[in-house]
Design a protein around this motif. Structure first.
Motif, PDB file in Angstrom:
ATOM      1  N   LYS A 178       0.760  -1.129  -0.035  1.00  0.00           N
ATOM      2  CA  LYS A 178       0.070   0.171  -0.062  1.00  0.00           C
ATOM      3  C   LYS A 178       0.859   1.193  -0.007  1.00  0.00           C
ATOM      4  CE  LYS A 178      -3.898  -2.184   2.414  1.00  0.00           C
ATOM      5  NZ  LYS A 178      -4.706  -2.107   3.699  1.00  0.00           N
ATOM      6  N   PRO A 179       0.531   2.441  -0.304  1.00  0.00           N
ATOM      7  CA  PRO A 179       1.280   3.474  -0.623  1.00  0.00           C
ATOM      8  C   PRO A 179       1.729   4.069   0.629  1.00  0.00           C
ATOM      9  CG  PRO A 179      -0.743   3.793  -2.132  1.00  0.00           C
ATOM     10  CD  PRO A 179      -0.753   2.510  -1.426  1.00  0.00           C
ATOM     11  N   ASN A 180       3.095   4.262   0.644  1.00  0.00           N
ATOM     12  CA  ASN A 180       3.761   4.588   2.027  1.00  0.00           C
ATOM     13  C   ASN A 180       3.865   3.551   3.122  1.00  0.00           C
ATOM     14  OD1 ASN A 180       4.459   7.186   0.684  1.00  0.00           O
ATOM     15  ND2 ASN A 180       2.296   7.754   1.150  1.00  0.00           N
ATOM     16  N   MET A 181       3.131   2.440   2.899  1.00  0.00           N
ATOM     17  CA  MET A 181       3.342   1.556   3.937  1.00  0.00           C
ATOM     18  C   MET A 181       4.328   0.517   4.080  1.00  0.00           C
ATOM     19  SD  MET A 181       0.546   2.024   5.739  1.00  0.00           S
ATOM     20  CE  MET A 181       0.249   0.504   6.743  1.00  0.00           C
ATOM     21  N   GLY A 182       5.409   0.826   2.845  1.00  0.00           N
ATOM     22  CA  GLY A 182       6.820   0.196   3.020  1.00  0.00           C
ATOM     23  C   GLY A 182       6.831  -1.082   2.596  1.00  0.00           C
TER      24      GLY A 182
END
Length: 414
Positions: free
Chosen positions: A393-397
Motif C-alpha cells: 500500500k502507498p507509503n506503507m513500505g
C-alpha cells in the motif's frame, strides 16, 4: 549388560520364523528364538506336547522363560552352544546370537531325553523344581517325550551356531554397507553445497566489481565530487572521497571465505549512505540501530548493500516525497535478526514470490535479494535466509528480515 545392538536390527523376524520352522522340522527338534532379555521373539516350532501344555499355565510358563533366559546367558558367557537340563529335566541347548561380543539373543532348542548315563552328567540350568509333578496330566506327557542320541543333539547345536553366525555377520555387513552409503550420500551433498557456495560467492564478487556499484552511481559520484571541488574548500570533497575509497577497499579486499563482521558490512553501508546523502540531500533520511554487541558477528560479504541500493532504486529515485530507511538488529539468543524497513509503496505478493524463487524482476526491486537468501542458506543451513513482508500500500513500505547465527570469529581483514 548394556546392549549396543538389538536382534531386530540384524534379523527380520518373519524370515527368522521361516528358518526356525524349517530347521525344527528337518532336525525333529523343538526350537524358539529369544531376545537379549530371554523374551521369545518367534512362535515355538516343534514343541513337545509336554512343553506346549506346560506353557498354558502361567506359573509353569514363568519357570520355562527363566530357564530359556538362563540358558541364553550361559551361552553368551561361553560364546558357544551350552547343553543343560531345564527345570523339568529335559535336555536342551542354547546357541548364542552375538556380534562384536554383543549378545543379541539365543536359539533355544531341545525338549528331549538322551542316553541315561549321559543325561545324568548334564547339569540343571536352574534349581530342579518339581512343581510340574503336581499336575498329573503332565506326568504321562513327560514320560512319552522322545529320545535323541546325544552326539546328534550336540552336532545339531553347532550346526545352528554356524547358521546363526553367518546370518548375523551377513546382516552386520549389510548394515555397515548401508551406513557407508548413507555417509557417502551426505558427503556428496556437502561437496555439492560447497561447490554451490563457491559459485555463489564468485557471483557475488563479479556483481561487486560490475553492477552492484553500477555505472550510473559512479557517474553521479564523480560529478558530485567535481561540483563540490568547484564550490567549496574541498573539506566535504575529502570526506566523500574517503567514503568512496573505503567502499572500494571493502569490495576489493574481502575475507577469502566470503564472511566478514557485521561491523565491517555496516561501515560499508554507512559510507554508501554518506555519499548518497551528499547527492540527494533531504530526499531521504536513514537510521541505523545496530547495537555494539553484534559488531563481531559474522555475516556474508555484501549482505546489506544490495538491499540499501534497492531502497534508492525503487523508493527514493521514483518519487519526490521524503523517503525513510531503518536498519535495526535484534536477536533471539541464538540468531541475529536484521530488519531493513523503508516507507515505499511496497511489493506485491506475486513479486515477492518471484524474487525469493530467483525469478528476479529488477523493475520490482529484486536486485541481489535471491542471491543473499541463497548464500545465507548455503553457509548456515536451510533454516536461515530472508523473508520479505509488505502490505503493498502507498507509503506503507517493505521490511526485509534476514536471519543468521549469532557466531563470532576472528576474521583477517586486510
Amino acid at each position: 549388560m548394556n546392549n549396543k545392538y538389538y536382534l531386530h536390527e540384524f534379523l527380520d523376524v518373519k524370515r527368522l520364523q521361516t528358518l526356525q520352522d524349517n530347521f525344527s522340522k528337518s532336525m525333529m527338534i523343538a526350537l524358539v528364538v529369544v531376545d537379549g532379555d530371554g523374551v521369545p521373539v518367534t512362535k515355538p516350532s516343534g514343541f513337545s506336547d509336554f512343553c506346549a501344555r506346560s506353557r498354558l499355565n502361567s506359573e509353569l510358563a514363568h519357570h520355562c522363560y527363566e530357564s530359556d533366559n538362563a540358558g541364553g546367558r550361559a551361552a553368551m558367557q561361553a560364546s558357544k552352544p551350552v547343553v543343560y537340563r531345564c527345570y523339568c529335566g529335559f535336555v536342551e541347548f542354547a546357541v548364542p546370537i552375538m556380534i562384536d561380543n554383543h549378545y543379541l539373543g539365543a536359539f533355544i532348542s531341545g525338549q528331549v531325553k538322551v542316553e541315561n548315563e549321559k543325561e545324568l552328567e548334564i547339569p540343571y540350568i536352574l534349581d530342579n523344581e518339581k512343581i510340574w509333578e503336581e499336575n498329573p496330566w503332565l506326568i504321562d506327557l513327560h514320560q512319552n517325550t522322545k529320545r535323541m542320541p546325544y552326539d546328534r543333539f550336540e552336532s545339531t547345536a553347532y550346526t545352528l551356531l554356524h547358521v546363526a553366525s553367518y546370518l548375523v555377520e551377513q546382516a552386520h555387513a549389510n548394515n555397515i554397507q548401508r551406513e557407508l552409503h548413507k555417509k557417502d550420500l551426505e558427503l556428496t551433498d556437502e561437496l555439492r553445497k560447497r561447490v554451490e557456495i563457491e559459485r555463489s560467492l564468485h557471483e557475488a564478487e563479479l556483481k561487486a566489481l560490475s553492477y552492484q556499484i553500477n555505472p550510473h552511481f559512479l557517474f553521479n559520484v564523480l560529478n558530485t565530487i567535481g561540483r563540490l571541488a568547484f564550490l567549496e574548500d574541498a573539506q566535504r570533497t575529502e570526506t566523500m572521497v574517503h567514503d568512496f575509497s573505503d567502499m572500494m577497499r571493502y569490495l576489493l579486499k574481502k575475507n577469502h571465505n566470503g564472511l566478514i563482521t557485521l561491523q565491517n558490512e555496516m561501515n560499508y553501508v554507512n559510507s554508501y549512505m554518506s555519499i548518497q546523502k551528499m547527492r540527494m540531500n533531504d530526499r531521504f533520511d536513514y537510521h541505523c540501530d545496530i547495537p555494539e554487541k553484534y559488531f563481531n558477528v559474522v555475516c556474508p560479504f555484501l549482505t546489506l548493500q544490495p538491499l540499501v541500493e534497492n531502497f534508492f532504486n525503487y523508493v527514493v529515485e521514483p518519487r519526490e516525497t521524503s523517503s525513510h530507511l531503518l536498519i535495526r538488529a535484534t536477536d533471539d539468543e541464538r540468531d541475529v535478526i536484521i530488519e531493513v524497513t523503508d516507507n515505499g509503496d511496497g511489493i506485491s505478493k506475486q513479486d515477492i514470490e518471484q524474487i525469493l524463487s530467483g525469478d528476479e524482476n529488477r523493475k520490482k526491486g529484486g536486485i541481489g535479494i535471491n542471491n543473499i537468501k541463497n548464500r545465507l542458506q548455503l553457509l548456515f543451513g536451510d533454516s536461515y535466509g530472508l523473508e520479505i513482508m509488505s502490505p503493498y500500500k502507498p507509503n506503507m513500505g517493505t521490511t526485509i528480515k534476514l536471519r543468521f547465527p549469532m557466531l563470532e570469529t576472528a576474521i583477517s581483514w586486510r
